[in-house]
Design an enzyme around this catalytic site. Structure first.
Site, PDB file in Angstrom:
ATOM      1  N   TYR A  52       0.821  -1.205   0.000  1.00  0.00           N
ATOM      2  CA  TYR A  52       0.000   0.000   0.000  1.00  0.00           C
ATOM      3  C   TYR A  52       0.861   1.263   0.000  1.00  0.00           C
ATOM      4  O   TYR A  52       0.362   2.348  -0.316  1.00  0.00           O
ATOM      5  CB  TYR A  52      -0.912   0.049   1.228  1.00  0.00           C
ATOM      6  N   SER A 229     -12.443   4.559   3.852  1.00  0.00           N
ATOM      7  CA  SER A 229     -12.951   5.779   3.223  1.00  0.00           C
ATOM      8  C   SER A 229     -12.008   6.921   3.545  1.00  0.00           C
ATOM      9  O   SER A 229     -11.356   6.917   4.592  1.00  0.00           O
ATOM     10  CB  SER A 229     -14.363   6.106   3.734  1.00  0.00           C
ATOM     11  N   ASN A 238     -19.404   4.159   9.064  1.00  0.00           N
ATOM     12  CA  ASN A 238     -18.953   2.770   8.953  1.00  0.00           C
ATOM     13  C   ASN A 238     -18.641   2.166  10.321  1.00  0.00           C
ATOM     14  O   ASN A 238     -18.660   0.945  10.489  1.00  0.00           O
ATOM     15  CB  ASN A 238     -17.712   2.676   8.065  1.00  0.00           C
TER      16      ASN A 238
END
Length: 258
Positions: A52, A229, A238
């Site tokens: 990532y 998000s 969430n």
């Protein structure tokens, strides 16, 4: 108000929060700001990976949050192509994250078959050295998990795999449960039609969003979730999953969307 999230105990006794914050595809600035927001909102579980390329931003966000390191469960992942340099990759991850250990280290997806066991032994070695508290896999099949367990006598604590209503597989879930392997589901929202009438009707009934219904459905099955998000309000909704429960009938209706 901060709400404590439910946890599941891993084999070593570590408490793994069922609600985690995913950081896939978050660019450095986004990753830092989103993780800071998530920790302020109440998340205590953050998931990243070497691939990532945001470990340093995740680590900085955890440090700047003011929380004790022990309060935040951090996961990172080893790229399988780097399995032969596993210890060097882990040491790099620890430097970038600014920590002496990670709570969970996963192999991001299966290596070539002839390296499956040796790569797993590298993770076990890092655990023995105290660099990681728990080790697991991602995108592995039950048969691959069995291969690792039979070869080393130690099974993965976790398997992180895609999971959504459309991919719901009770038999696969039971295979993991029987082995004592915790399932972490990823891409649950990405792989779901949030306009499906079943979801929208349940959402209206509980006065929540369809996304919250899907995430709550995962929790009803004791599947760890990793929503992601870059928008603070979405990060918050969430996480806000404990003010309602799904009935057995609602859970079954979502199960049958598969």
């Amino acid at each position: 108000m901060l709400r404590m999230t439910k946890t599941v105990n891993l084999p070593g006794g570590t408490a793994l929060p069922l609600i985690g914050f995913g950081t896939w595809q978050l660019q450095p600035k986004e990753a830092y700001e989103s993780v800071r927001a998530a920790l302020e909102i109440g998340y205590r579980h953050v998931d990243t990976a070497t691939l990532y390329q945001n470990e340093s931003d995740v680590g900085r966000a955890v440090k700047d949050s003011g929380l004790d390191r022990e309060q935040v469960f951090i996961t990172t992942k080893l790229p399988p192509q780097n399995a032969r340099q596993a210890r060097r990759i882990l040491e790099s991850s620890l430097r970038l994250l600014g920590t002496d250990y990670v709570d969970l280290w996963l192999i991001h997806w299966p290596t070539d078959r002839d390296e499956l066991v040796s790569a797993w032994q590298e993770l076990l070695s890092a655990k023995d050295a105290g660099l990681v508290r728990n080790v697991g896999v991602s995108n592995y099949s039950p048969a691959q998990i069995d291969l690792l367990t039979e070869a080393t006598g130690q099974q993965p604590a976790v398997n992180q795999i895609p999971w959504s209503p459309a991919q719901h597989d009770p038999a696969l879930l039971e295979e993991h449960r029987r082995r004592g392997v915790v399932v972490e589901g990823y891409s649950g929202l990405k792989n779901t039609d949030l306009h499906n009438p079943v979801l929208t009707e349940i959402a209206q009934r509980h006065e929540v969003t369809p996304a919250q219904v899907v995430l709550r459905w995962h929790l009803e099955h004791d599947i760890v979730i990793l929503p992601r998000s870059a928008r603070r309000e979405r990060v918050a909704t969430n996480f806000d999953l404990q003010g309602f429960d799904l009935s057995p009938e609602e859970v079954t209706a979502i199960d049958t969307l598969a």
